[in-house]
Design a protein around this motif. Sequence first.
Motif, PDB file in Angstrom:
ATOM      1  N   SER A  18       0.841  -1.206   0.000  1.00 12.99           N
ATOM      2  CA  SER A  18       0.000   0.000   0.000  1.00 12.99           C
ATOM      3  C   SER A  18       0.872   1.251   0.000  1.00 12.99           C
ATOM      4  O   SER A  18       0.560   2.230  -0.689  1.00 12.99           O
ATOM      5  CB  SER A  18      -0.910   0.041   1.228  1.00 12.99           C
ATOM      6  OG  SER A  18      -1.610  -1.154   1.331  1.00 12.99           O
ATOM      7  N   THR A  19       1.972   1.216   0.761  1.00 19.58           N
ATOM      8  CA  THR A  19       2.872   2.370   0.830  1.00 19.58           C
ATOM      9  C   THR A  19       3.469   2.641  -0.549  1.00 19.58           C
ATOM     10  O   THR A  19       3.467   3.779  -1.032  1.00 19.58           O
ATOM     11  CB  THR A  19       4.016   2.084   1.844  1.00 19.58           C
ATOM     12  OG1 THR A  19       3.432   1.629   3.061  1.00 19.58           O
ATOM     13  CG2 THR A  19       4.855   3.315   2.099  1.00 19.58           C
ATOM     14  N   ARG A 136       2.786  -1.391  11.803  1.00 23.95           N
ATOM     15  CA  ARG A 136       1.554  -0.782  11.281  1.00 23.95           C
ATOM     16  C   ARG A 136       0.482  -0.756  12.363  1.00 23.95           C
ATOM     17  O   ARG A 136      -0.311   0.181  12.424  1.00 23.95           O
ATOM     18  CB  ARG A 136       1.079  -1.561  10.055  1.00 23.95           C
ATOM     19  CG  ARG A 136      -0.023  -0.844   9.315  1.00 23.95           C
ATOM     20  CD  ARG A 136      -0.342  -1.508   8.004  1.00 23.95           C
ATOM     21  NE  ARG A 136      -1.001  -2.795   8.191  1.00 23.95           N
ATOM     22  CZ  ARG A 136      -1.125  -3.712   7.232  1.00 23.95           C
ATOM     23  NH1 ARG A 136      -0.642  -3.479   6.041  1.00 23.95           N
ATOM     24  NH2 ARG A 136      -1.743  -4.849   7.478  1.00 23.95           N
TER      25      ARG A 136
HETATM   26  P1  ADP Z   1       0.938  -3.861   2.907  1.00 20.09           P
HETATM   27  O1  ADP Z   1       0.040  -2.940   2.130  1.00 20.09           O
HETATM   28  O2  ADP Z   1       1.866  -4.622   2.016  1.00 20.09           O
HETATM   29  O3  ADP Z   1       0.193  -4.762   3.846  1.00 20.09           O
HETATM   30  P2  ADP Z   1       1.879  -1.408   4.239  1.00 20.09           P
HETATM   31  O4  ADP Z   1       2.101  -0.524   3.047  1.00 20.09           O
HETATM   32  O5  ADP Z   1       0.706  -1.124   5.105  1.00 20.09           O
HETATM   33  O6  ADP Z   1       1.901  -2.967   3.821  1.00 20.09           O
HETATM   34  O7  ADP Z   1       3.233  -1.349   5.101  1.00 20.09           O
HETATM   35  C1  ADP Z   1       3.395  -2.077   6.325  1.00 20.09           C
HETATM   36  C2  ADP Z   1       4.310  -1.256   7.255  1.00 20.09           C
HETATM   37  O8  ADP Z   1       5.650  -1.253   6.742  1.00 20.09           O
HETATM   38  C3  ADP Z   1       3.890   0.206   7.387  1.00 20.09           C
HETATM   39  O9  ADP Z   1       4.077   0.610   8.723  1.00 20.09           O
HETATM   40  C4  ADP Z   1       4.858   0.937   6.430  1.00 20.09           C
HETATM   41  O10 ADP Z   1       5.088   2.268   6.841  1.00 20.09           O
HETATM   42  C5  ADP Z   1       6.123   0.081   6.541  1.00 20.09           C
HETATM   43  N1  ADP Z   1       6.966   0.070   5.339  1.00 20.09           N
HETATM   44  C6  ADP Z   1       6.582   0.033   4.042  1.00 20.09           C
HETATM   45  N2  ADP Z   1       7.647  -0.014   3.198  1.00 20.09           N
HETATM   46  C7  ADP Z   1       8.756  -0.014   4.000  1.00 20.09           C
HETATM   47  C8  ADP Z   1      10.176  -0.060   3.739  1.00 20.09           C
HETATM   48  N3  ADP Z   1      10.667  -0.130   2.506  1.00 20.09           N
HETATM   49  N4  ADP Z   1      11.011  -0.049   4.796  1.00 20.09           N
HETATM   50  C9  ADP Z   1      10.520  -0.005   6.067  1.00 20.09           C
HETATM   51  N5  ADP Z   1       9.200   0.040   6.391  1.00 20.09           N
HETATM   52  C10 ADP Z   1       8.318   0.029   5.354  1.00 20.09           C
END
Ligand code: ADP
Length: 190
Positions: A18-19, A136
């Motif tokens: 998602s990020t 998260r």
């Molecule tokens: P997903 O959508 O894959 O379930 P998210 O985008 O919600 O995951 O990210 C999960 C957590 O990891 C969030 O707290 C986000 O800020 C963090 N995060 C995302 N990419 C990175 C990265 N490259 N390095 C460290 N933390 C990250």
Amino acid sequence: MNRGRLFVISAPSGTGKSTVLTRIRERFPDLAFSVSYTTRPRRGFERDGIDYCFVGKETFEKMVQDGEFVEWAEVHGECYGTPRAPLERMASSGQDVLLDIDVQGGMAIKGAFPDAVTVFLLPPSLDELRVRLASRGTESEEQMKLRLENARREISFKQHYEYNIVNDKLERACEELAALIISKRSGGVS
Ligand code: ADP
Ligand code: 5GP
């Protein structure tokens, strides 16, 4: 007019999909997003109709029976589905579409639309995945455990995706995905 391209992105929960996709959508505002339906409860920051369409189990089941989904799957104990009509409308009007769906959905879309571009986003390690999921802070202990258990099985699907990108450093992973999208849109990369 050419049909729009489908970009399918899958990853184990907590990888950072998602990020990464939020950044990609800011960078490519003309990329449409397939808004899925789900029976999962809404997280605080999520917007109904924008991030997901949140519906009850009965509504979801009725939509399944009425053939309203291109694909749907049970993921981590909840139902998720890609609505057919908006996807068809966007693709037939030449818009490129991003789909954030799980491995079952990814395989189903590739079967239905062989030209779809499939990308699997990987965490640097399972330990880091656990750290990210915990950071998260949106899931219960039980949900976190389930999502981590499912991660291994999901990762075994990476070989069925055309592109694998490791989300180690966020900037780097976004650059890699952006470069792939640009290249595909200009007819490159096979
Ligand atoms: P997903 O959508 O894959 O379930 P998210 O985008 O919600 O995951 O990210 C999960 C957590 O990891 C969030 O707290 C986000 O800020 C963090 N995060 C995302 N990419 C990175 C990265 N490259 N390095 C460290 N933390 C990250
Ligand atoms: P989350 O609950 O963390 O938002 O999503 C859980 C999983 O469901 C993620 O892997 C996400 O990509 C997937 N997902 C979201 N929408 C759909 C969909 O429409 N179909 C399928 N098959 N999976 C989806």
